[in-house]
Scaffold this active site. Structure first.
Site, PDB file in Angstrom:
ATOM      1  N   ARG A 107      11.829  -6.010   7.102  1.00 47.57           N
ATOM      2  CA  ARG A 107      10.679  -5.255   7.633  1.00 47.57           C
ATOM      3  C   ARG A 107      11.134  -3.830   7.956  1.00 47.57           C
ATOM      4  O   ARG A 107      12.259  -3.612   8.422  1.00 47.57           O
ATOM      5  CB  ARG A 107      10.180  -5.942   8.902  1.00 47.57           C
ATOM      6  CG  ARG A 107       8.967  -5.324   9.551  1.00 47.57           C
ATOM      7  CD  ARG A 107       7.722  -5.489   8.731  1.00 47.57           C
ATOM      8  NE  ARG A 107       6.513  -5.296   9.531  1.00 47.57           N
ATOM      9  CZ  ARG A 107       5.311  -5.105   8.991  1.00 47.57           C
ATOM     10  NH1 ARG A 107       5.152  -5.074   7.675  1.00 47.57           N
ATOM     11  NH2 ARG A 107       4.250  -4.961   9.770  1.00 47.57           N
ATOM     12  N   THR A 381      -0.350  -5.523  -0.844  1.00 46.37           N
ATOM     13  CA  THR A 381       0.886  -6.224  -0.563  1.00 46.37           C
ATOM     14  C   THR A 381       1.058  -7.162  -1.726  1.00 46.37           C
ATOM     15  O   THR A 381       0.170  -7.279  -2.558  1.00 46.37           O
ATOM     16  CB  THR A 381       0.717  -6.958   0.795  1.00 46.37           C
ATOM     17  OG1 THR A 381       0.623  -5.971   1.802  1.00 46.37           O
ATOM     18  CG2 THR A 381       1.836  -7.914   1.129  1.00 46.37           C
ATOM     19  N   ASN A 401       2.188  -1.604   2.814  1.00 45.60           N
ATOM     20  CA  ASN A 401       0.957  -1.578   3.590  1.00 45.60           C
ATOM     21  C   ASN A 401      -0.228  -1.169   2.734  1.00 45.60           C
ATOM     22  O   ASN A 401      -0.661  -1.951   1.918  1.00 45.60           O
ATOM     23  CB  ASN A 401       1.083  -0.744   4.866  1.00 45.60           C
ATOM     24  CG  ASN A 401       0.015  -1.162   5.881  1.00 45.60           C
ATOM     25  OD1 ASN A 401      -0.493  -2.273   5.825  1.00 45.60           O
ATOM     26  ND2 ASN A 401      -0.338  -0.286   6.804  1.00 45.60           N
ATOM     27  N   ASP A 423       0.845  -0.717  11.521  1.00 45.80           N
ATOM     28  CA  ASP A 423       0.848  -2.108  12.006  1.00 45.80           C
ATOM     29  C   ASP A 423       1.262  -2.210  13.478  1.00 45.80           C
ATOM     30  O   ASP A 423       1.195  -3.284  14.069  1.00 45.80           O
ATOM     31  CB  ASP A 423       1.766  -2.981  11.136  1.00 45.80           C
ATOM     32  CG  ASP A 423       1.075  -3.420   9.847  1.00 45.80           C
ATOM     33  OD1 ASP A 423      -0.147  -3.243   9.736  1.00 45.80           O
ATOM     34  OD2 ASP A 423       1.761  -3.934   8.948  1.00 45.80           O
ATOM     35  N   SER A 452       3.762  -8.053  11.828  1.00 44.64           N
ATOM     36  CA  SER A 452       3.202  -8.240  10.488  1.00 44.64           C
ATOM     37  C   SER A 452       2.380  -9.516  10.439  1.00 44.64           C
ATOM     38  O   SER A 452       2.522 -10.395  11.295  1.00 44.64           O
ATOM     39  CB  SER A 452       4.358  -8.343   9.487  1.00 44.64           C
ATOM     40  OG  SER A 452       3.902  -8.723   8.214  1.00 44.64           O
ATOM     41  N   SER A 453       1.542  -9.635   9.421  1.00 47.70           N
ATOM     42  CA  SER A 453       0.812 -10.881   9.170  1.00 47.70           C
ATOM     43  C   SER A 453       1.366 -11.628   7.965  1.00 47.70           C
ATOM     44  O   SER A 453       0.844 -12.677   7.601  1.00 47.70           O
ATOM     45  CB  SER A 453      -0.660 -10.574   8.885  1.00 47.70           C
ATOM     46  OG  SER A 453      -1.233  -9.873   9.949  1.00 47.70           O
ATOM     47  N   GLY A 472      -3.091  -9.469   1.966  1.00 44.88           N
ATOM     48  CA  GLY A 472      -4.432  -9.523   2.565  1.00 44.88           C
ATOM     49  C   GLY A 472      -4.468  -9.126   4.029  1.00 44.88           C
ATOM     50  O   GLY A 472      -5.427  -9.472   4.725  1.00 44.88           O
ATOM     51  N   GLY A 473      -3.438  -8.433   4.505  1.00 50.12           N
ATOM     52  CA  GLY A 473      -3.446  -7.998   5.906  1.00 50.12           C
ATOM     53  C   GLY A 473      -3.610  -9.189   6.831  1.00 50.12           C
ATOM     54  O   GLY A 473      -3.022 -10.244   6.622  1.00 50.12           O
TER      55      GLY A 473
HETATM   56  O1  DON Z   1       2.582  -6.560   7.367  1.00 51.72           O
HETATM   57  C1  DON Z   1       1.365  -6.654   7.377  1.00 51.72           C
HETATM   58  O2  DON Z   1       0.759  -7.503   8.000  1.00 51.72           O
HETATM   59  C2  DON Z   1       0.556  -5.680   6.549  1.00 51.72           C
HETATM   60  N1  DON Z   1       1.235  -4.426   6.435  1.00 51.72           N
HETATM   61  C3  DON Z   1       0.264  -6.306   5.230  1.00 51.72           C
HETATM   62  C4  DON Z   1      -0.651  -5.480   4.419  1.00 51.72           C
HETATM   63  C5  DON Z   1      -1.386  -6.252   3.400  1.00 51.72           C
HETATM   64  O3  DON Z   1      -1.229  -7.426   3.225  1.00 51.72           O
HETATM   65  C6  DON Z   1      -2.387  -5.515   2.628  1.00 51.72           C
HETATM   66  N2  DON Z   1      -2.886  -6.349   1.562  1.00 51.72           N
HETATM   67  N3  DON Z   1      -3.738  -6.516   0.888  1.00 51.72           N
END
Ligand code: DON
Length: 571
Positions: A107, A381, A401, A423, A452-453, A472-473
Site C-alpha cells: 500500500r 483498480t 485509485n 482514501d 483501503s477496501s 470497485g472502491g
Molecule cells: O484502496 C481502495 O479502497 C481504493 N483506492 C480502491 C479504488 C478502486 O477500487 C476503484 N475501482 N474501481
C-alpha cells in the site's frame, strides 16, 4: 472479449507475437483446447496479455508467485488506468509446501512532510480536488517494492524473467482494446491537461481508437531498472529523483527519503471460519478482510436463503451497514493507530451486533448505536487470481485509485502516480470519493497507509478453493461478500453464474442500498423498500471480479472473468 487462456493452449498463443483478441477467441473455441486434460493451474486477470504473461512465467518453471508478479507488472502496462508502478496493492499468498499464508502489503504511504492542512483551507474546509488531483493527491508508491518482495521471497524465477513480458508490452506496444479506448475517452480532459499524460496515453491529443498501438518506451526502461536493480532501481537514483521532482512540481511535498524508506510489509491475513468454510482475506491497512469477517459473523447467526432473495438481501444489507459503521469508527493503519481487530472480528461481537438486526425492518444508520460524530466517485483498480499445479495461490488487488490516478506521469520514467491520498479521512463529516466517512483512525499522518477496501480473498470448503477479488472502491467488500455467499450456498461450482449475479451494496453512509441497473425486479425492490430501505439504482454496473477455482476432488483448476469487464470503466 474472452480473457481466459488455458496452459494447454499456451503453445498456440505463443504463435501470436502480440495477443490479438481474435487469437484468444480461436484458442477458446478450438477443439484441441476443449479436449485437453483439465489444467491444474489457472490465472484470471483483467487483460488477456497480462494473463498470458502469467502463463509464460508458469511455462518457464515459475510458481504462482512468479506468475502473479508477471501478471501484475503486465497489468501496469496494458491496463495503465487501473494500477501500476506508481500505485500499490495487496498480494495475498498461500504457499503449498508449508501452508504459509501472508499478505504482502504494498500500500502507498503518506509522504513525511504532508499534513492535513495541505487539503484544508484556512477555515478548515476541504480544498476541492486537493486529495484527488496533482502532487498532493499522490502517496509514495508501494507496487515496485511488493513486486520485488514477492518475486525474491516466494518466487523461483529471476525477477527479470517475470518482468520480461511487461517490458516487451511497454517497448513494442500493445493494441488498445475497446475498454482502453472508452476509459481514455472518459478521462480525455484529465489526460489532455495532466503532466505528460497526453504524450503517453493519447493519440495526437485525443483518446485513441481501439486498435491503436500504445507504446510506453520510458516505462519499459523503468521496468528494466527494477528488473536489474530490484527495489533500488525504483526507490533510489534517477527514477526516485524524477518521481520526487514531478510530485513536487505539481504541488506535492515528497522527499527522496520517503522513497528510500518505503518497505513492503508482510502482514498476517484476517482468517476466520464461516459455516465450516475457511476464509482468508486482506488485513489492515485494508478494511476488507475485517468487514468480511464481521459481515459473515453476523450473517452466521441467521438462516439464509440465496443472497439475491429479498429476506436474505435485507440481512446482508444490515450486516454491511454495521460493518461499515465500524470501519468508519475504528479502522486505520494499525502500525500508527490502535485498532481493536480481535474484538471486531470475534464471535461475541458478531453475536451482539447481529442481535441488533431486525429481520423485518431496516435500522436507520442514524439510529445505529455508535459515535454519531463519525457518522461517518470515480476510480479504478484491478484484481488477479492465480493457482499453480502445486497449489500455491495468489489473490492480488492493485490500484492507483482513480482511473489514471493523479494524472501525473513522472518526467521520463513512464510512471503514472496514484491519487490514493483521497482514501484518508480529511474530516469526519467529509466523505471521500467513494462516499466513505471515517474517523481519527484514518486521519492523514506522515508515513501512514490510507485505509483501503481492497479485499483479495481465499475461500476453502469441501468443494475446493476459490480465489477472488475485485475493483470497485467501497463496493469491493459487498461484491466479495455476495460472491462468497453464492459460492458456499451451491454444491455445484458455476463461476460464470457467481460473477454474473446482480450486485447490491450498503456502506452505512449514505444510508441507502445501491443496486446495479437491470439486476433487480420491481418486486425485489418493493420487498426491500417495504423493510424500510431506500434504494438507489446506479447508472452503471460495477466491479471486474477475477476468480479462480481449484476442485478438491479432481485437482482441476478453472478461471473466470467478470462479464462486466468489457463494459465498465468507472467505479
Ligand atoms: O484502496 C481502495 O479502497 C481504493 N483506492 C480502491 C479504488 C478502486 O477500487 C476503484 N475501482 N474501481
Amino acid at each position: 472479449m474472452k480473457r481466459l487462456i488455458s496452459p494447454a493452449s499456451f503453445a498456440k498463443k505463443t504463435a501470436c507475437t502480440l495477443l490479438a483478441a481474435w487469437c484468444v477467441l480461436v484458442i477458446r473455441i478450438s477443439p484441441a483446447a476443449e479436449s485437453a486434460p483439465p489444467p491444474q493451474a489457472a490465472i484470471a486477470s483483467a487483460h488477456p496479455l497480462a494473463t498470458a504473461a502469467g502463463y509464460d512465467a508458469l511455462r518457464r518453471g515459475g510458481n504462482a508467485f512468479d506468475a502473479a508478479v508477471a501478471v501484475a507488472a503486465a497489468l501496469a502496462v496494458v491496463e495503465p488506468y487501473s494500477s501500476g508502478l506508481g500505485g500499490g496493492g495487496f498480494f495475498l499468498l498461500h504457499r503449498a509446501a508449508d501452508g504459509r499464508e501472508v499478505m504482502v502489503d504494498g500500500r502507498e504511504t503518506a509522504p513525511a512532510a504532508i499534513t492535513r492542512e495541505f487539503y484544508l483551507d484556512s477555515e478548515g474546509h476541504p480544498i476541492r480536488g486537493a486529495s484527488t488531483q496533482g502532487g498532493k493527491s499522490a502517496a509514495i508508491p508501494g507496487m515496485p517494492a511488493a513486486l520485488v518482495h514477492v518475486a525474491q521471497r516466494y518466487g523461483k524465477l529471476p525477477l527479470g524473467a517475470s518482468l520480461a513480458p511487461a517490458i516487451r508490452y511497454a517497448r513494442e506496444g500493445f493494441e488498445a482494446d475497446p475498454r482502453y479506448a472508452r476509459i481514455a475517452s472518459l478521462r480525455e480532459r484529465v489526460l489532455q491537461n495532466g503532466v505528460n499524460t497526453a504524450r503517453v496515453f493519447l493519440d495526437s491529443g485525443r483518446a485513441p481508437q481501439a486498435g491503436f498501438t500504445l507504446r510506453q518506451p520510458e516505462l519499459a526502461v523503468t521496468l528494466e531498472q527494477v528488473a536489474r536493480g530490484g527495489r533500488d532501481g525504483f526507490y533510489t537514483g534517477r527514477v526516485a529523483r524524477a518521481l520526487v521532482a514531478a510530485a513536487n512540481a505539481a504541488g506535492g511535498a515528497w522527499q527522496l527519503a520517503d522513497l528510500e524508506r518505503y518497505q513492503a510489509v508482510e502482514r498476517e491475513p484476517v482468517k476466520f471460519t464461516y459455516r465450516g468454510a475457511t476464509i482468508t482475506a486482506a488485513a489492515l491497512p485494508s478494511a476488507g478482510g475485517i468487514a468480511l469477517a464481521q459481515s459473515l459473523g453476523m450473517l452466521e447467526q441467521f438462516k439464509l436463503s440465496g443472497a439475491g432473495q429479498p429476506d436474505t438481501a435485507h440481512l446482508v444489507i444490515e450486516a454491511l451497514r454495521r460493518a461499515f459503521q465500524d470501519r468508519a469508527l475504528y479502522l486505520g493503519d494499525s502500525d500508527l493507530v490502535p485498532v481493536p481487530v480481535a474484538r471486531l472480528v470475534g464471535g461475541n461481537y458478531a453475536r451482539q451486533r447481529a442481535a441488533t438486526i431486525n429481520p423485518a425492518a431496516a435500522t436507520r444508520s442514524d439510529d445505529l448505536e455508535g459515535d454519531k460524530q463519525v457518522r461517518a466517485e470515480s476510480g479504478n483498480t484491478t484484481h488477479l487470481s492465480v493457482i499453480d499445479a502445486e497449489g500455491n495461490r495468489v489473490a492480488a488487488t492493485l490500484s492507483i485509485n482513480w482511473l489514471f490516478g493523479s494524472g501525473i506521469v513522472a518526467g521520463d520514467t513512464g510512471v503514472l502516480l496514484n491519487n490514493e491520498m483521497d482514501d484518508f479521512t480529511l474530516r469526519p463529516d467529509v466523505p471521500n470519493s467513494y462516499r466513505l466517512r471515517g474517523g481519527v483512525a484514518n486521519a492523514i499522518a506522515p508515513g501512514k497507509r490510507p485505509l483501503s477496501s481492497m479485499t483479495p480473498a481465499f475461500v476453502e470448503d469441501e468443494k475446493g478453493v476459490l480465489i477472488l477479488g475485485a475493483p470497485g472502491g467501497s463496493r469491493i467488500v459487498s461484491q466479495v461478500l455476495l460472491a462468497i455467499l453464492e459460492y458456499l450456498r451451491n454444491p455445484q461450482v458455476d463461476l460464470q453464474r457467481l460473477l454474473a449475479m446482480p450486485r447490491y451494496h450498503h456502506q452505512y453512509w449514505p444510508d441507502r442500498v445501491e443496486v446495479e441497473p437491470e439486476g433487480f425486479s420491481p418486486g425485489w425492490r418493493a420487498a426491500i423498500e417495504a423493510k424500510g430501505h431506500a434504494i438507489q439504482v446506479v447508472n452503471r454496473k460495477w466491479g471486474n471480479m477475477q476468480v479462480v477455482f481449484k476442485s478438491r476432488q479432481t485437482g482441476a483448476a478453472q478461471a473466470a472473468n467478470d462479464p462486466r469487464g468489457s463494459d465498465v470503466g468507472w467505479y
